[in-house]
Write a protein that holds these residues in place. Structure first.
Motif, PDB file in Angstrom:
ATOM      1  N   GLY A 170       0.811  -1.074  -0.046  1.00 52.54           N
ATOM      2  CA  GLY A 170       0.024   0.000   0.000  1.00 52.54           C
ATOM      3  C   GLY A 170       0.920   1.217  -0.037  1.00 52.54           C
ATOM      4  O   GLY A 170       0.510   2.154  -0.473  1.00 52.54           O
TER       5      GLY A 170
ATOM      6  N   SER B   5       2.480   1.589  -3.342  1.00 50.16           N
ATOM      7  CA  SER B   5       1.480   2.093  -4.409  1.00 50.16           C
ATOM      8  C   SER B   5       0.977   3.497  -4.365  1.00 50.16           C
ATOM      9  O   SER B   5       0.997   4.398  -5.026  1.00 50.16           O
ATOM     10  N   GLY B   6       1.045   3.784  -2.953  1.00 46.40           N
ATOM     11  CA  GLY B   6       0.483   5.042  -2.678  1.00 46.40           C
ATOM     12  C   GLY B   6       1.297   6.204  -3.166  1.00 46.40           C
ATOM     13  O   GLY B   6       1.037   7.383  -3.553  1.00 46.40           O
TER      14      GLY B   6
ATOM     15  N   ARG C 276       1.597   6.682  -6.813  1.00 52.20           N
ATOM     16  CA  ARG C 276       0.050   6.798  -7.527  1.00 52.20           C
ATOM     17  C   ARG C 276      -0.021   7.101  -9.126  1.00 52.20           C
ATOM     18  O   ARG C 276       0.643   8.264  -9.480  1.00 52.20           O
TER      19      ARG C 276
ATOM     20  N   ASP D 181       1.858   1.113  -9.532  1.00 52.28           N
ATOM     21  CA  ASP D 181       0.334   1.456  -8.676  1.00 52.28           C
ATOM     22  C   ASP D 181      -0.851   0.544  -9.482  1.00 52.28           C
ATOM     23  O   ASP D 181      -1.529  -0.186  -8.880  1.00 52.28           O
TER      24      ASP D 181
ATOM     25  N   THR E   6      -4.144  -3.424   1.607  1.00 50.58           N
ATOM     26  CA  THR E   6      -3.199  -2.736   0.507  1.00 50.58           C
ATOM     27  C   THR E   6      -3.938  -1.753   0.014  1.00 50.58           C
ATOM     28  O   THR E   6      -3.392  -0.499  -0.222  1.00 50.58           O
ATOM     29  N   ARG E   7      -5.109  -1.696  -0.472  1.00 50.22           N
ATOM     30  CA  ARG E   7      -5.914  -0.859  -1.303  1.00 50.22           C
ATOM     31  C   ARG E   7      -6.375   0.635  -0.051  1.00 50.22           C
ATOM     32  O   ARG E   7      -6.033   1.496  -0.266  1.00 50.22           O
TER      33      ARG E   7
ATOM     34  N   SER F 198      -4.534   1.090   2.666  1.00 47.99           N
ATOM     35  CA  SER F 198      -3.099   1.893   2.838  1.00 47.99           C
ATOM     36  C   SER F 198      -2.585   2.723   1.813  1.00 47.99           C
ATOM     37  O   SER F 198      -2.421   3.781   1.838  1.00 47.99           O
ATOM     38  N   ARG F 199      -2.963   2.319   0.441  1.00 46.12           N
ATOM     39  CA  ARG F 199      -2.721   2.881  -0.727  1.00 46.12           C
ATOM     40  C   ARG F 199      -3.478   4.231  -0.803  1.00 46.12           C
ATOM     41  O   ARG F 199      -2.801   5.235  -1.142  1.00 46.12           O
ATOM     42  N   THR F 200      -4.814   4.150  -0.550  1.00 46.13           N
ATOM     43  CA  THR F 200      -5.703   5.617  -0.610  1.00 46.13           C
ATOM     44  C   THR F 200      -5.273   6.330   0.596  1.00 46.13           C
ATOM     45  O   THR F 200      -5.335   7.640   0.088  1.00 46.13           O
TER      46      THR F 200
END
Length: 307
Positions: free
Chosen positions: A116, A119-120, A123, A128, A190-191, A193-195
């Motif tokens: 995450g 990826s974050g 972005r 990502d 993961t999603r 954390s990424r957001t």
């Protein structure tokens, strides 16, 4: 803080009573435990009446519930239909599922948050996009498909691990089942954390830290990550109980005799004392996990104070 904890503990009491009553009602009111005890054979009316009296099933449902709760506070969760006490089944099953849950949570936290953050911070780039596609695939594939596939590849075809777990269920044997159990939750972590990372990366405090000349690693770990973990911690806290109660498929695939296995057997045989007893403990796990998550907020964000 102390007053807040006491207030939360008091709030947990009606939630616990309401949850356990609903569970008790659904199990005992919607089925006949005595008929399930005899299976396909019709019980003798006199024998059935005596068993119902011994099990307190001849009383109104609310009296049965009060009797059950009274027994629980004495540490007695009843006796399963095989003659074994539910408490002894718990003593055998919960340590196994607890080890499996620990393995799953560790994998979920380390891999999920790492992916995450990567990826974050990138972005819109190829990394990502790859992570988003990968997590979408993981979420879309049912657990039983993933479980049987990994069991075949790693346990049967390549022989790297044992296809099934031994009765001891050591941490080493639980790595592959833990991965299977954690995969869907890992994708959500993961999603999340990424957001959260992507949103907080534009915050004023991050720009201020960068303007002060702080190293990028310190900005990410001490400022950005710490403030971005609150929604992730919320999800993980509620996921602990979900993993313990939702391990039925994983434990069936790898022949793990834990909570999921006992719940499956109890539901299959309409073994009411086992189902109600195990789910009661899972309710307590949910409530305690939520309380710990709320208290952890103040550690992650010093601005949060509890009155």
């Amino acid at each position: 803080m102390g007053r807040y904890v006491i207030r939360r503990l008091l709030q947990m009491i009606p939630v616990f009573i309401g949850s356990t009553f609903l569970i008790f009602f659904m199990v005992y009111a919607l089925g006949d435990p005595v008929a399930a005890l005899f299976g396909d054979k019709a019980p003798d009316p006199a024998t059935a009446a005596r068993i119902r009296k011994d099990l307190y099933l001849d009383q109104p449902l609310w009296k049965q519930y009060l009797h059950y709760m009274n027994q629980i506070f004495k540490g007695d969760f009843g006796t399963a239909f095989n003659g074994q006490s539910v408490t002894s089944l718990m003593a055998t099953a919960f340590p196994v599922t607890l080890r499996l849950t620990i393995v799953a949570i560790v994998i979920e936290v380390i891999v999920g948050i790492t992916l995450g953050v990567i990826s974050g911070l990138r972005r819109g780039r190829a990394v990502d996009t790859s992570v988003l596609v990968l997590t979408l695939v993981v979420i879309s594939v049912p657990t039983f498909v993933t479980g049987y596939l990994l069991q075949y590849l790693f346990g049967v075809k390549w022989g790297w691990v044992r296809p099934t777990v031994s009765p001891d269920a050591t941490f080493g044997e639980l790595i592959l089942p833990g991965i299977v159990l954690a995969l869907v939750s890992l994708a959500y972590v993961t999603r999340l954390s990424r957001t959260s990372i992507a949103e907080n990366a534009k915050a004023d405090y991050v720009r201020t830290a960068v303007a002060k000349g702080l190293p990028r690693r310190r900005v990410v770990t001490r400022h950005l990550l710490r403030n971005s973990l609150i929604p992730v911690v919320t999800f993980i806290g509620t996921d602990i109980g979900a993993l313990m109660g939702g391990a039925i498929v994983t434990e069936r695939i790898f022949n793990i005799h834990g909570v999921g296995y006992q719940l499956y057997q109890g539901i299959l045989r309409n073994n009411a004392p086992t189902v109600v007893g195990f789910v009661t403990i899972l309710v307590i796990v949910f409530l305690v996990a939520n309380l710990l998550v709320d208290l952890l907020y103040a550690v992650l964000d010093p601005r949060i104070r509890y009155a």
